[in-house]
Each structure stands twice: as structure tokens, then as C-alpha cells.
Scaffold this motif. Structure first.
Motif, PDB file in Angstrom:
ATOM      1  N   LEU A   7       0.844  -1.186   0.000  1.00  0.00           N
ATOM      2  CA  LEU A   7       0.000   0.000   0.000  1.00  0.00           C
ATOM      3  C   LEU A   7       0.882   1.239   0.000  1.00  0.00           C
ATOM      4  CD1 LEU A   7      -2.765  -0.950   2.577  1.00  0.00           C
ATOM      5  CD2 LEU A   7      -2.889  -1.001   0.110  1.00  0.00           C
ATOM      6  N   LYS A   8       0.661   2.080  -0.984  1.00  0.00           N
ATOM      7  CA  LYS A   8       1.365   3.333  -1.078  1.00  0.00           C
ATOM      8  C   LYS A   8       0.301   4.413  -0.932  1.00  0.00           C
ATOM      9  CE  LYS A   8       3.445   3.758  -4.904  1.00  0.00           C
ATOM     10  NZ  LYS A   8       4.138   3.983  -6.148  1.00  0.00           N
ATOM     11  N   THR A   9       0.451   5.258   0.034  1.00  0.00           N
ATOM     12  CA  THR A   9      -0.555   6.275   0.284  1.00  0.00           C
ATOM     13  C   THR A   9      -0.339   7.451  -0.655  1.00  0.00           C
ATOM     14  OG1 THR A   9      -0.620   5.616   2.584  1.00  0.00           O
ATOM     15  CG2 THR A   9      -1.580   7.747   2.045  1.00  0.00           C
ATOM     16  N   ILE A  10      -1.414   7.815  -1.325  1.00  0.00           N
ATOM     17  CA  ILE A  10      -1.413   8.986  -2.204  1.00  0.00           C
ATOM     18  C   ILE A  10      -2.331  10.011  -1.555  1.00  0.00           C
ATOM     19  CG2 ILE A  10      -1.983   9.858  -4.494  1.00  0.00           C
ATOM     20  CD1 ILE A  10      -1.597   6.953  -5.491  1.00  0.00           C
ATOM     21  N   LYS A  11      -1.792  11.148  -1.203  1.00  0.00           N
ATOM     22  CA  LYS A  11      -2.606  12.169  -0.550  1.00  0.00           C
ATOM     23  C   LYS A  11      -2.794  13.356  -1.494  1.00  0.00           C
ATOM     24  CE  LYS A  11      -1.640  10.931   4.145  1.00  0.00           C
ATOM     25  NZ  LYS A  11      -1.467  11.384   5.488  1.00  0.00           N
ATOM     26  N   ASN A  67      -7.956  16.503   0.897  1.00  0.00           N
ATOM     27  CA  ASN A  67      -8.548  15.729   1.987  1.00  0.00           C
ATOM     28  C   ASN A  67      -8.767  14.275   1.605  1.00  0.00           C
ATOM     29  OD1 ASN A  67      -8.682  18.045   3.529  1.00  0.00           O
ATOM     30  ND2 ASN A  67     -10.720  18.582   2.783  1.00  0.00           N
ATOM     31  N   LEU A  68      -8.258  13.870   0.463  1.00  0.00           N
ATOM     32  CA  LEU A  68      -8.505  12.537  -0.065  1.00  0.00           C
ATOM     33  C   LEU A  68      -7.266  11.662   0.084  1.00  0.00           C
ATOM     34  CD1 LEU A  68     -10.605  10.876  -1.704  1.00  0.00           C
ATOM     35  CD2 LEU A  68      -9.506  11.732  -3.748  1.00  0.00           C
TER      36      LEU A  68
END
Length: 186
Positions: free
Chosen positions: A31-35, A38-39
Motif C-alpha cells: 500500500l502506497k498512500t497517495i494524498k 482531503n482525499l
């Protein structure tokens, strides 16, 4: 932030001549978090690592061959009093990937959850399935519910490009009924 999760699915099943084989499906999800504002979105990578079997592959050529393999998976101590559903998962060459006991019921019925059946088919990359259940009574005639289930399963399989190759009813005295052989499944 990167997170790594590993999920190990292990399905053990019996095949011809009581050979115990196993299929391992290792799914690694990175899992790679893409920010963005607010999403938050997680990007996933899925890796499939099947167990390689070095022996001779077991191939299903007809309903009799399927019945021989499937009968091995039924519990001989309860086949005459308790219904079970056993599913055979096959690759594109009709080689057996695995056999799975989907459900165990009562004297006259067992639950066949199409979602679980097809989820298992997708997890092991099966392109074909053969469904089997037993009639403890010894009656080889499929019930109205057996026919309706087969039609419903065929439609669900078609949506996923999985072939429903047969539905086999097995009875305790070594006889069987094939939906394909009797023209009820084309």
C-alpha cells in the motif's frame, strides 16, 4: 508511507489415489498512500505465486474421470447420510488445480454459496469448474433445486469467463449423474 501486508491462502485438497496436494496463493499487497487535499487513496500491487507441482498433472477428460477424482474427496463415512458440495477447479488444459469442500449440510440438502465458489475460482485462477454434491438417498434424479442451481451457477460463471464444465451428483453405491452427459448442461 509504505505498508506491506502479506496474506497467505492455503487450500489443501485430496486428489486421485489419496494424494495430498496443496495450492499456495501468496498475495502481497503493497500500500502506497497517495494524498491529495482531503482525499487519501491506497495504491495496491498484487503478486500471485502458485505452488509448482513437479509430478504428473491430473487431467479431467470426461464425466467418469471427474467422478473418480471427486468421489475421493467425499467422506466415505458420511456419504450415505449427509450431503456435501465438493468443487473441482481446473485450468485451461482441464488439469486439476484443486478440489475444495464448499459445504456440508444435512440429510437432504447443503448450502451452495455461489459467491464463495466463484471467489475461490478467481483466487486460484481457474478457468473451469466442476460442481459435485451427493444424494445420500441414492436417488440419481436431480431435483428441481439442483437444476435451478446449475442454471444460476452457469449464468454467474459466464459473467466471469469461467466455464461450468459439469455438475455431478454422486450416490453411495458408486453410481453418478452428469448434467453434461444427460444434456442438461451445454
Amino acid at each position: 508511507a509504505n505498508y506491506a501486508f502479506s496474506i497467505l491462502f492455503f487450500t489443501a485438497h485430496y486428489c486421485f489415489r489419496q494424494i495430498l496436494t496443496a495450492t499456495f496463493i501468496l498475495i502481497i499487497i503493497n500500500l502506497k498512500t497517495i494524498k491529495n487535499s482531503n482525499l487519501t487513496i491506497h495504491e495496491m500491487e498484487v503478486v500471485y505465486l502458485p505452488k509448482k507441482y513437479s509430478g504428473e498433472s491430473l487431467k479431467v477428460k470426461d464425466s467418469k474421470t471427474a467422478e473418480i477424482f471427486l468421489r475421493q474427496a467425499f467422506n466415505p463415512n458420511s456419504i450415505s447420510y449427509q450431503e456435501e458440495c465438493i468443487v473441482m477447479y481446473l485450468n485451461n488444459a482441464n488439469e486439476i488445480i484443486g478440489i475444495h469442500q464448499l459445504s456440508k449440510g444435512g440429510i437432504t440438502a447443503t448450502i451452495i454459496d455461489i459467491r464463495i465458489l466463484l471467489a475461490t475460482a478467481l483466487k486460484c485462477l481457474a478457468t473451469g469448474i466442476i460442481v459435485s454434491h451427493n444424494h445420500p438417498s441414492g436417488n440419481l434424479v436431480p431435483s428441481k433445486l439442483d437444476k435451478e442451481l446449475t442454471d444460476k451457477l452457469k449464468a454467474a460463471c459466464k459473467l466471469l469467463d469461467i466455464n461450468l464444465l459439469d455438475h455431478v451428483i454422486i450416490v453411495p453405491d458408486n453410481a453418478y449423474f452428469s448434467f453434461v452427459d444427460e444434456g442438461l448442461l451445454c
